[in-house]
Write an enzyme that holds these catalytic residues in place. Structure first.
Site: not given
Ligand code: SAH
Length: 253
Positions: A13, A79, A193-194, A217
Site C-alpha cells: 500500500e 478480518g 492489529m493496529e 479474510d
Molecule cells: N505479511 C505482512 C504481515 C501481516 S500481519 C507483512 O509482512 O507486512 C497482519 C496484518 O493484517 C495486520 O496489519 C492486521 O491489522 C491485518 N489483519 C488482517 N486480517 C487479520 C486478522 N484476521 N486478524 C488480525 N489482523 C488481521
C-alpha cells in the site's frame, strides 16, 4: 497548508502511495521512514504503520509530534467479523476497541484504564468522506482491479460498511477465536492489529482520524489463504484508489 498523515499497514500500500508523490523526501525517525511530499496538491506525510498496537502508536505519535499532521488517515486489511462482511468488502471504522484490553475486575473489560472508556471514535466527517470515496471506488471495482481479479477472488458486488473495528496483538486465524470475539463484542464488523492504538493516540492529541480496511479474510481457519496475493492484487489497489478519490473529492486546503 494542512498536512495529511497517511499510514499504510502494508508495504504494498505504501509503495503504491509513494508512486503518486513526485517530490517525496525521506526523513528517518525512530527507525521508521517518513515520506514528505504532495499528492494532488495536498501536503502529505506517508509512512508504514508497522504491525501491532505499540508499533502503530509510536508511528502515529511521530506523525503528530514531529511532522505536525492535522489529519490522519489509516489504510490496511482486516478480518471480517460481522455477518455479511465479506472478503473484498471495505470497512470504514466509526470507532475502535482493543479486544485484548482487560484490566478486570479493576475496570470493566475492554475499558482503557484512566480514560473511562473502551471505545475511541473516529472523526465523523472524515469517515463519511472516506466511505463516500470507498463507495465510488467499489462501484467501479472491475475498473480498478480488472475483471480477471474479481473473478479469481470471487468478489461479487463488494460493499462499504461503517461500524466498529476491533484491534489486538493477535492475527485471528481460527473460527474458535473469532467466535469468542463475536460473543464478547457483537457489534464488531472487522478485526485487525493496529487501529485502536492509533485512534487512542489521535484522541490524546485531538487530531481527526479515520481508517479504512479492506477485508482480506474472515478471521477463521482459512484466514492465511492467499493473504499476500490478495494484498497485492486487491487491497493495495483499493487503498490507493480510495485515498486518491478522497483527495479528488476534498476541497483544496
Ligand atoms: N505479511 C505482512 C504481515 C501481516 S500481519 C507483512 O509482512 O507486512 C497482519 C496484518 O493484517 C495486520 O496489519 C492486521 O491489522 C491485518 N489483519 C488482517 N486480517 C487479520 C486478522 N484476521 N486478524 C488480525 N489482523 C488481521
Amino acid at each position: 497548508m494542512a498536512v495529511i498523515g497517511i499510514m499504510s499497514a502494508m508495504h504494498e500500500e505504501l509503495a503504491a502511495v509513494l508512486a503518486c508523490l513526485p517530490d517525496e523526501q525521506r526523513v528517518a525517525v525512530a527507525g521508521r521512514e517518513f515520506w514528505l511530499g504532495h499528492w494532488q496538491g495536498h501536503a502529505v506525510v506517508a509512512v508504514l504503520s508497522r504491525i501491532g498496537k505499540v508499533a502503530a502508536a509510536t508511528t502515529a505519535t511521530v506523525l503528530i509530534e514531529r511532522f505536525h499532521v492535522d489529519t490522519l488517515v489509516f489504510t490496511g486489511v482486516a478480518g471480517g467479523m460481522g455477518s455479511g462482511v465479506r472478503v473484498g468488502d471495505v470497512v470504514v471504522a466509526n470507532g475502535f476497541v482493543q479486544h485484548d484490553m482487560d484490566a478486570s475486575p479493576l475496570f470493566p473489560r475492554h475499558e482503557v484504564p484512566l480514560y473511562g472508556r473502551a471505545r475511541f471514535e473516529t472523526d465523523a466527517n472524515l469517515s463519511a468522506q472516506l466511505a463516500e470515496a470507498g463507495q465510488q471506488v467499489l462501484a467501479q471495482a472491475a475498473q480498478h482491479l480488472g475483471a480477471g481479479t474479481l473473478a479469481e477472488f470471487q468478489l461479487d458486488s463488494p460493499r462499504v460498511h461503517q461500524g466498529l473495528v476491533i484491534s489486538g496483538d493477535r492475527f485471528v486465524a481460527t473460527s474458535t477465536e473469532s467466535q469468542a470475539l463475536r460473543l464478547a463484542l457483537p457489534d464488531a464488523l472487522a478485526v485487525e492489529m493496529e487501529g485502536a492504538a492509533v485512534a487512542q493516540v489521535c484522541h490524546d492529541y485531538a487530531v481527526p482520524f479515520a481508517a479504512v480496511r479492506t477485508i482480506s479474510d474472515r478471521a477463521d481457519d482459512a484466514a492465511h489463504t492467499d493473504f499476500n496475493r490478495f494484498i497485492r492484487e486487491v487491497a493495495s489497489r483499493y487503498s490507493l484508489a480510495i485515498l486518491s478519490q478522497w483527495l479528488t473529492n476534498r476541497p483544496p486546503d
